[in-house]
Scaffold this motif. Sequence first.
Motif, PDB file in Angstrom:
ATOM      1  N   TYR A  60     -35.354   4.843  30.917  1.00  0.00           N
ATOM      2  CA  TYR A  60     -35.497   6.011  29.795  1.00  0.00           C
ATOM      3  C   TYR A  60     -35.795   4.767  28.598  1.00  0.00           C
ATOM      4  O   TYR A  60     -35.165   3.958  28.614  1.00  0.00           O
ATOM      5  N   GLY A  61     -36.583   5.771  27.557  1.00  0.00           N
ATOM      6  CA  GLY A  61     -35.901   5.431  26.042  1.00  0.00           C
ATOM      7  C   GLY A  61     -35.670   6.124  25.289  1.00  0.00           C
ATOM      8  O   GLY A  61     -36.755   6.968  25.658  1.00  0.00           O
ATOM      9  N   LEU A  62     -34.770   6.108  24.584  1.00  0.00           N
ATOM     10  CA  LEU A  62     -34.649   6.896  23.402  1.00  0.00           C
ATOM     11  C   LEU A  62     -34.473   6.008  21.760  1.00  0.00           C
ATOM     12  O   LEU A  62     -34.870   5.232  21.821  1.00  0.00           O
ATOM     13  N   ASP A  63     -34.975   6.962  20.687  1.00  0.00           N
ATOM     14  CA  ASP A  63     -35.402   5.695  19.683  1.00  0.00           C
ATOM     15  C   ASP A  63     -34.140   5.172  19.234  1.00  0.00           C
ATOM     16  O   ASP A  63     -32.282   5.891  19.373  1.00  0.00           O
ATOM     17  N   PHE A  64     -33.905   3.590  19.448  1.00  0.00           N
ATOM     18  CA  PHE A  64     -32.547   3.115  18.590  1.00  0.00           C
ATOM     19  C   PHE A  64     -32.741   3.510  18.083  1.00  0.00           C
ATOM     20  O   PHE A  64     -30.646   3.925  17.145  1.00  0.00           O
ATOM     21  N   ALA A  65     -32.838   4.075  16.914  1.00  0.00           N
ATOM     22  CA  ALA A  65     -32.438   4.827  15.050  1.00  0.00           C
ATOM     23  C   ALA A  65     -31.147   5.453  15.307  1.00  0.00           C
ATOM     24  O   ALA A  65     -30.627   6.067  14.739  1.00  0.00           O
TER      25      ALA A  65
END
Length: 160
Positions: free
Chosen positions: A28-33
């Motif tokens: 999965y990926g989520l906004d690094f910010a």
Amino acid sequence: MHDMTSNAIEGGTRATQYLSFTLGGLEYGLDFAKVQELRVLKALERFASSGEIIGGVAVSRGVIMPLVDMRAAFGSTPRAPDPMLDVIILRLTSCVMGMVVDGVTGVVTLHPDQIAPVPGTECIDVDYLIGIAQKGERRLILVDIDRLMSVRKDGARQVA
């Protein structure tokens, strides 16, 4: 020096950095910010375990926050607590919280043309799914973490 901003202009195309992590064999990926810090579960001072998904609360840098076990939230049966599991400390719109995952795999920079809609979601309300990203041989399921964390287990929205 490497630019760690979430939205960077590369070759005229707006690119976004995503923190990639694994849950139940999927990436999965989520906004690094949205990421405040990464910790190992054993490094957090934990207390008050309260349920199946909320794995209690933890203290990080003096801030008390809920600790969500994403392995339980995504329907997989969590194994026995492993003190070496990764915890992603998130700064969301409404709060700071910790998210327990199987493992963090890195930071991936993606351009809009590398992200496709999630097949089969046209008829159901899953607005927390941004899309499926392809980066080389890797395939990531991108999630809007603010929206995902506002969904209750029964599918209704929480009001923060």
